[in-house]
Design an enzyme around this catalytic site. Structure first.
Site, PDB file in Angstrom:
ATOM      1  CE  LYS A  87      -1.817  40.091  13.605  1.00  0.00           C
ATOM      2  NZ  LYS A  87      -1.598  41.145  14.590  1.00  0.00           N
ATOM      3  CB  THR A  88       2.124  36.894  11.572  1.00  0.00           C
ATOM      4  OG1 THR A  88       1.628  37.488  12.773  1.00  0.00           O
ATOM      5  CG2 THR A  88       3.546  37.350  11.355  1.00  0.00           C
ATOM      6  CG  ASP A 103       0.466  43.538  12.320  1.00  0.00           C
ATOM      7  OD1 ASP A 103      -0.739  43.228  12.276  1.00  0.00           O
ATOM      8  OD2 ASP A 103       1.326  42.840  12.885  1.00  0.00           O
ATOM      9  CD  GLU A 104      -1.503  44.045  16.533  1.00  0.00           C
ATOM     10  OE1 GLU A 104      -2.745  44.216  16.655  1.00  0.00           O
ATOM     11  OE2 GLU A 104      -0.901  43.049  16.976  1.00  0.00           O
ATOM     12  CD  GLN A 107      -6.728  40.598  18.884  1.00  0.00           C
ATOM     13  OE1 GLN A 107      -5.644  40.417  19.422  1.00  0.00           O
ATOM     14  NE2 GLN A 107      -7.067  40.010  17.749  1.00  0.00           N
ATOM     15  NE  ARG A 149      -3.607  37.132  22.865  1.00  0.00           N
ATOM     16  CZ  ARG A 149      -3.636  37.356  21.570  1.00  0.00           C
ATOM     17  NH1 ARG A 149      -2.539  37.316  20.867  1.00  0.00           N
ATOM     18  NH2 ARG A 149      -4.777  37.609  20.952  1.00  0.00           N
TER      19      ARG A 149
END
Length: 805
Positions: free
Chosen positions: A37-38, A259-260, A301, A662
């Site tokens: 994603k980043t 983002d998010e 998430q 994670r």
DNA sequence: GTTCACGTAATTTTT
DNA sequence: TTACGTGAAC
């Protein structure tokens, strides 16, 4: 317009490439954990600038944490530097001299990154308000200046407490300031004003909350201060009411990236809408030429609904923005990144299976791109002390048997901050280096807050909360009664407290024998203020330290604690210096904003080789080769407050999903059968329902470990255990084998419960055992009941009967 | 005005 | 178990 074969599309998969290359219009990117994603975000920005020739100053990129913002900037700079190195020097970045690299970096900074707006919602809109807040017209006539203070949670709460007790004359025990503050914050995050609350709220209590909200807002204005939520809400109001300002920012920010996105709230959503469509209805907004809104998120998430985040905003994105546009241009507004580059397939299968128990979600799976890896290991412990020892035991085995693994590759995640204590004790006992993320913020230390209060007062004398904080620090003989008398006078005259304090006549007539201290204080502030324009933030910190007598008092005290404080204050000077280096137009307001909006997690330096301890919430966006997830118990994780509320339980499950994903290589889960909650009370606990939602074949179970009693005895043998640690690594490995062998050598005496058995419960009816946790005395069962879902029960207590087939 | 001692409440998660 | 707020003694 676009050159083909952009280097920023190289090495991306089809979906990533589509996202990066998207130019006009809205795009929702559903990005599963670890799906790059980043990478998509940074490549997109680089691509927009270099291929589509977008002006860097017209890009607004919103991240969830300051740390994520910094990482995005760093990675972007590196991408651009590598490209420039090839173009201007004709050779790869890594072959350049250090001086050449620096030269390129400087150029990238000057021409590009300096112009970009990358940061959190709060930081970016605080910046916007530093330009425009003086043009804000509040319907009730409240005003703020550009020198506004930013109040943290403590400041906000003390202001509310004052209102509840002084203005409303209510009992703070019955009408708790903390809860009221929470209710107000919630309202602000849903874009509601006091009037909206009056309309919505029924009953006495609701009306009181609305009234407190109104008075609180007034009090904030009187202090020329904003709380965190105002940093979003005031910009919404400002952009709604002022067409000129709205058009300016709308025309400026042509490309907006968020983002998010699943963790945005309605106020943030409103901000995005205002900037993107200039206040028009998004569905009828047509003018997408050279303009885009690009949001990235994963509904699975979403873990911040307690902070008024609502992932339905993400789910509604396509419907909100330009459905018609999609048809006209034949352009899709959704792309899914489902290939996971982070974790082993075992970990992903576990996560996918867990999250499939949620009802409210966008259908999505994570496809593994890596090997199967090792099974997940589950350990049951007697209590939280045994759990901590078991975790450390695990980490030591890994350290001993995997030379490539460092302490910095390992993380211990937990649901609540309080859980870190037991684990820290064990880490200290075994001399393992560690860092706790998200504890007390540096900027929340008392001495730091004191000094910042001085600085806030200098630029914003209306800030009475700051004034009261430092008025008698260090001691100047100004006591409670004097302060009360001065405050009363200020509120009767409807002027800021500082105007009373700084008026020698008023002080002499009101203060009696504390007058002397007050006069010294106001002279101090006046003198410090005279340095405001000519001194840098770091110089001002130093000046306050010296002139206020704060430093000399600490030196005079001479205790270890005072010495620690002095060091922290020195660190504050360094922080100010660093801020000055990093920002172009450094000023005190900017430094104070940075201080107010930074969090402990931002300061985590990844370079140091230490085990990381943090809450599941702070782990969002990070990854570690080794993850230990502790406290997997009903009532702790999932939290007891979510047990009887299906939608909160789903949020806890998402949090668990975040935790599992994670891990890159190795995942360890822990739970205890008894836990000390507070004080000495021990409470029995049963395994988390989430454990039963992970397919059994992925998990290697229960290694029984010696309980708390044994460990407590061992405490006296501290020295011995240290010696043990020095022993060669083979002994640790043997220990591990023993541990595993113990599992298989001891068949469970409680043999009569096994998976797939049918049972009958006196109130839940018939069910099937899906999991057996532990054995013997410490057994609990996960049972799936028809129509009731899965329950975790202790067969020794629950009214259960085995049904023979 | 300042300090110290005692009682009570607390544990979700954070920009 | 600790951290904080309140009240009484100095």
């Amino acid at each position: 317009m676009k050159e083909s074969n952009s280097i920023f599309l190289n090495g991306l998969n089809e979906a990533q490439s589509y996202a990066v290359d998207h130019f006009h219009g809205p795009l929702l990117v559903i990005a599963g954990a670890g799906s790059g994603k980043t990478r998509a975000l940074t490549h997109r920005i680089a691509h927009l600038i270099t291929e589509y020739k977008v002006d860097p100053s017209s890009i607004l990129a919103v991240t969830f944490t300051n740390k994520a913002a910094r990482e995005m900037k760093d990675r972007l700079e590196l991408l651009l530097a590598k490209r420039l190195s090839n173009i201007s020097h004709g050779k790869p970045w890594s072959t350049l001299q250090v001086a050449e690299q620096r030269q390129i970096r400087n150029r990238i900074y000057r021409e590009i990154s300096r112009e970009l707006w990358i940061g959190t919602f709060h930081a970016l809109f605080a910046r916007l308000l530093r330009f425009d807040i003086d043009k804000f017209k509040d319907p009730e006539g409240l005003t703020w200046t550009r020198q506004f203070s930013i109040y943290d949670e403590t400041d906000a709460q003390s202001l509310i407490k004052e209102i509840v007790t002084q203005d409303l004359q209510l009992d703070p025990k019955r009408f708790e300031p903390k809860k009221v503050r929470w209710a107000i914050s919630n309202a602000k995050n849903q874009c509601l004003l006091p009037d909206d609350l009056v309309k919505n709220e029924e009953g006495q209590r609701g009306r009181l909350v609305a009234e407190t909200y109104r008075l609180y807002r007034k009090a904030l204005a009187a202090n020329n201060a904003l709380d965190f939520d105002d940093l979003l809400l005031i910009p919404v109001q400002l952009l709604q009411q002022n067409e000129r300002i709205r058009s300016y920012w709308h025309n400026r920010f042509k490309h907006i990236l968020v983002d998010e996105y699943q963790d945005t709230n309605w106020t943030q959503y409103e901000l995005i809408k205002l900037l993107v469509t200039n206040g028009k209805e998004p569905s009828s907004f047509e003018n997408w030429n050279n303009r885009s809104v690009f949001v990235v998120g994963d509904a699975d998430q979403s873990i911040y609904s307690f902070r008024a985040a609502d992932f339905r905003i993400l789910m509604g994105f396509q419907k909100d923005f330009g459905k018609e546009n999609q048809d006209n241009k034949n352009e899709s507004t959704l792309v899914k990144l489902e290939e996971n580059y982070r974790s082993t397939s075992t970990i992903l299968d576990a996560a996918n299976s867990l999250i499939s128990n949620n009802k409210e979600r966008i259908d999505k799976i994570l496809r593994a791109t890596r090997g199967e890896g090792e099974p997940i290991k589950l350990t049951r412990c007697d209590d939280e002390i045994a759990e901590a020892e078991a975790v450390i035991h695990r980490l030591r085995i890994l350290d001993a048997s995997n030379p490539e693994l460092n302490w910095g590759d390992m993380a211990i995640l937990y649901r609540t901050n309080a859980q870190s204590r037991a684990i820290e004790d064990s880490l200290v006992r075994w001399s393992i280096p560690y860092i706790v993320v998200g504890g007390l913020r540096f900027y929340d230390r008392r001495e730091i807050k004191d000094l910042l209060a001085y600085l806030r007062l200098l630029i914003n004398p209306s800030d009475s909360i700051s004034l009261l904080r430092v008025l008698n620090v260090p001691k100047r003989g100004i006591g409670k009664t004097t302060v009360q008398r001065l405050s009363d006078a200020a509120s009767q005259l409807k002027i800021p407290l500082w105007e009373v304090v700084s008026d020698p006549e008023a002080v002499r007539s009101l203060a009696g024998r504390s007058a002397k201290g007050l006069l010294i204080f106001s002279e101090l502030i006046n003198e410090l203020q005279s340095h405001l324009l000519s001194s840098s933030p770091a110089e001002l910190v130093q000046l306050v330290l010296e002139k206020s007598g704060y430093l000399s008092e600490l030196i005079a005290t001479g205790t270890d604690e005072a010495e620690e404080r002095r060091r922290n204050l020195q660190e504050l000077v360094n922080a100010a210096l660093q801020y000055q280096e990093e920002s172009e137009d450094a000023n005190l307001e900017g430094f104070l904003s940075t201080a107010a909006l930074s969090s402990d997690a931002d300061n985590k330096d990844t370079a140091s080789n230490r085990v990381t301890l943090m809450t599941l919430h702070s782990s969002k966006g990070l990854e570690f080769p080794v993850v230990c997830l502790v406290g997997m118990e009903q009532g702790l994780f999932p939290s007891y407050r979510s047990l009887d509320d299906p939608s909160s339980l789903e949020e806890e499950r998402r949090l668990c999903y975040v935790g599992l994903t994670r891990a890159k290589e190795k995942l360890f889960l822990f739970h205890a059968t008894e836990r000390r909650m507070w004080g000495g009370m021990r409470e029995p606990s049963i395994a988390s329902i989430f454990l039963s939602e992970i397919p059994e074949e992925l998990v290697q179970g229960d290694i029984p470990l010696s309980g708390g009693t044994t460990l407590r005895r061992e405490k006296n043998l501290d020295r011995l255990t240290r010696i043990d640690r020095q022993e060669n690594k083979r002994s640790i490995l043997n220990e591990a084998e023993n541990g595993v062998r113990r599992k298989y050598s001891g068949p469970s005496p409680g043999k009569k419960w096994s998976v797939n058995d049918k049972v009958e419960h006196s109130s839940f009816g018939e069910g099937k055992i899906t999991h057996v946790f532990g054995s013997g005395e410490k057994i609990s069962l996960a049972i799936k009941f028809a129509g009731m879902g899965t329950k975790i029960l202790d067969p020794r207590l629950a009214p259960l009967k085995l049904i023979d087939e």
